[in-house]
Design an enzyme around this catalytic site. Structure first.
Site, PDB file in Angstrom:
ATOM      1  N   SER A  81       0.827  -1.215   0.000  1.00 43.18           N
ATOM      2  CA  SER A  81       0.000   0.000   0.000  1.00 43.18           C
ATOM      3  C   SER A  81       0.859   1.262   0.000  1.00 43.18           C
ATOM      4  CB  SER A  81      -0.921   0.010   1.223  1.00 43.18           C
ATOM      5  OG  SER A  81      -1.611   1.241   1.311  1.00 43.18           O
TER       6      SER A  81
ATOM      7  N   ASP B 149     -13.698   6.380  -3.368  1.00 42.50           N
ATOM      8  CA  ASP B 149     -13.191   5.914  -4.662  1.00 42.50           C
ATOM      9  C   ASP B 149     -13.884   6.603  -5.832  1.00 42.50           C
ATOM     10  OD1 ASP B 149     -11.265   4.132  -3.695  1.00 42.50           O
ATOM     11  OD2 ASP B 149     -12.734   2.522  -3.469  1.00 42.50           O
TER      12      ASP B 149
ATOM     13  N   GLY C 299     -14.386  -3.852 -17.437  1.00 38.71           N
ATOM     14  CA  GLY C 299     -14.443  -4.550 -16.158  1.00 38.71           C
ATOM     15  C   GLY C 299     -15.742  -4.275 -15.430  1.00 38.71           C
TER      16      GLY C 299
ATOM     17  N   LYS D 117     -13.760  -4.153   1.600  1.00 34.59           N
ATOM     18  CA  LYS D 117     -14.588  -2.958   1.388  1.00 34.59           C
ATOM     19  C   LYS D 117     -16.085  -3.222   1.552  1.00 34.59           C
ATOM     20  CE  LYS D 117     -11.358  -0.459  -1.601  1.00 34.59           C
ATOM     21  NZ  LYS D 117     -11.219   0.286  -2.866  1.00 34.59           N
TER      22      LYS D 117
ATOM     23  N   TYR E  61      -1.837   1.226 -11.297  1.00 32.15           N
ATOM     24  CA  TYR E  61      -0.723   2.159 -11.081  1.00 32.15           C
ATOM     25  C   TYR E  61       0.612   1.461 -10.802  1.00 32.15           C
ATOM     26  CZ  TYR E  61      -1.896   1.464  -6.105  1.00 32.15           C
ATOM     27  OH  TYR E  61      -2.167   0.927  -4.873  1.00 32.15           O
TER      28      TYR E  61
ATOM     29  N   SER F 225      -0.627   4.159   0.678  1.00 29.46           N
ATOM     30  CA  SER F 225      -1.376   5.103   1.516  1.00 29.46           C
ATOM     31  C   SER F 225      -0.541   5.692   2.652  1.00 29.46           C
ATOM     32  CB  SER F 225      -2.638   4.438   2.062  1.00 29.46           C
ATOM     33  OG  SER F 225      -3.550   4.163   1.017  1.00 29.46           O
TER      34      SER F 225
ATOM     35  N   ARG G 110     -15.617  -9.534 -19.753  1.00 31.90           N
ATOM     36  CA  ARG G 110     -15.494 -10.870 -20.359  1.00 31.90           C
ATOM     37  C   ARG G 110     -16.751 -11.695 -20.101  1.00 31.90           C
ATOM     38  NH1 ARG G 110     -10.549 -11.550 -22.395  1.00 31.90           N
ATOM     39  NH2 ARG G 110      -8.761 -10.549 -21.370  1.00 31.90           N
TER      40      ARG G 110
ATOM     41  N   GLY H 110     -16.033  -5.366 -11.857  1.00 28.20           N
ATOM     42  CA  GLY H 110     -15.768  -5.742 -10.472  1.00 28.20           C
ATOM     43  C   GLY H 110     -15.994  -4.597  -9.508  1.00 28.20           C
ATOM     44  N   GLY H 111     -15.377  -4.702  -8.327  1.00 32.21           N
ATOM     45  CA  GLY H 111     -15.570  -3.701  -7.286  1.00 32.21           C
ATOM     46  C   GLY H 111     -15.128  -2.310  -7.683  1.00 32.21           C
TER      47      GLY H 111
END
EC number: 1.1.1.25
Length: 269
Positions: free
Chosen positions: A15, A99, A123, A66, A215, A17, A147, A125-126
């Site tokens: 992380s 986010d 995508g 999350k 990233y 952060s 997909r 997802g989350g």
């Protein structure tokens, strides 16, 4: 007395952060510190409550916790509607999601307008949930390509209550890319050095913008293709710093120097 903040996740060793938040605390001469804590799912509630009782100011929550965070602390409306929280504030005893705002701020600061624009999100997802939510709230029309088409359709059906959203497959992707103003990658594709991007330069032109949430590395194969086509590019560090800045402001009531947070994250890679 120093106030402690931190991030809980599993794994959490990579992380960025702590680097970002501690750089902001130092720049503002605040008596605070930020640390990372590896916590497994079965210990999440105990860890969060323990941090609260120890006098922590708040926590960030990252993968894979999350969604579970919503069941531990009362979510605000944004976190509830997205279905995930990444920021816990112990003064308010609330869970938040920064986010979506981080993604929108990254696009805005990159000079990208969103109202009435067409966006292709790769995508379902989350990460896609937060990004799509932020986009439709800004008035963009969003197509989710995945997909597993059913997963894209399910996410689109849920997000349609907030705005204009459609789900589709990755078939004939070139046509779908050429039909939009902005392309956003929310998949992990690009983390591997040999990953081939879903979108290539022949699908893009200089009128478009491409945003990659990955990233590590900062310069992903997708962003290289976008630059080669002359498209505007936004990388994942831009969003990372801005979602972190939103968390910082929730906890402290102070707007942090986003440029300091972003630079510290880039220097740490």
């Amino acid at each position: 007395m120093m106030t402690i903040y931190g991030v809980v996740g599993y794994p959490v060793e990579h992380s960025l952060s702590p680097v970002m938040h501690n750089a902001a605390f130092k720049a503002l001469d605040m008596d605070c510190a930020y640390h990372k804590f590896e916590v497994k799912g079965e210990h999440l509630k105990d860890a969060i409550l323990g941090a609260r009782y120890l006098g922590f100011g708040g926590l960030n929550v990252t993968i894979p916790h999350k969604e579970a965070a919503l069941r531990i602390m009362e979510p605000d409306r944004t976190a509830l509607e997205i279905g995930a929280a990444n920021t816990l504030d112990f003064k308010q005893m609330r869970a938040f999601n920064t986010d979506a705002a981080g993604a929108i701020d990254a696009l805005r600061d990159g000079g990208v307008e969103l109202e009435n624009k067409g966006v292709l999100v790769l995508g379902a997802g989350g990460a896609a949930r937060a990004v799509v939510y932020g986009l439709v709230k800004e008035g963009a029309t969003v197509t989710i390509a995945n997909r597993t088409t059913a997963k894209a359709a399910d996410l689109a059906a849920y997000m349609r209550s907030f705005g204009s959203v459609f789900g589709t497959s990755l078939d004939s992707l070139g046509e779908k890319v050429r039909a939009v103003d902005i392309v956003i990658n929310t998949t992990p594709i690009g983390m591997g050095w040999e990953d081939k991007p879903l979108v290539t330069r022949d699908m893009l032109d200089r009128s478009q913008a491409v945003f990659d949430l990955v990233y590590r590395p900062v310069e992903t194969p997708l962003l290289r293709e976008a630059r080669a086509a002359g498209a505007k590019t936004i990388d994942g560090i831009s969003m990372l710093a801005r979602q972190g800045a939103k968390s910082f402001e929730i906890w402290t009531g102070v707007k942090p120097p986003v440029d300091v947070m972003e630079r510290s994250a880039r220097d740490a890679l």
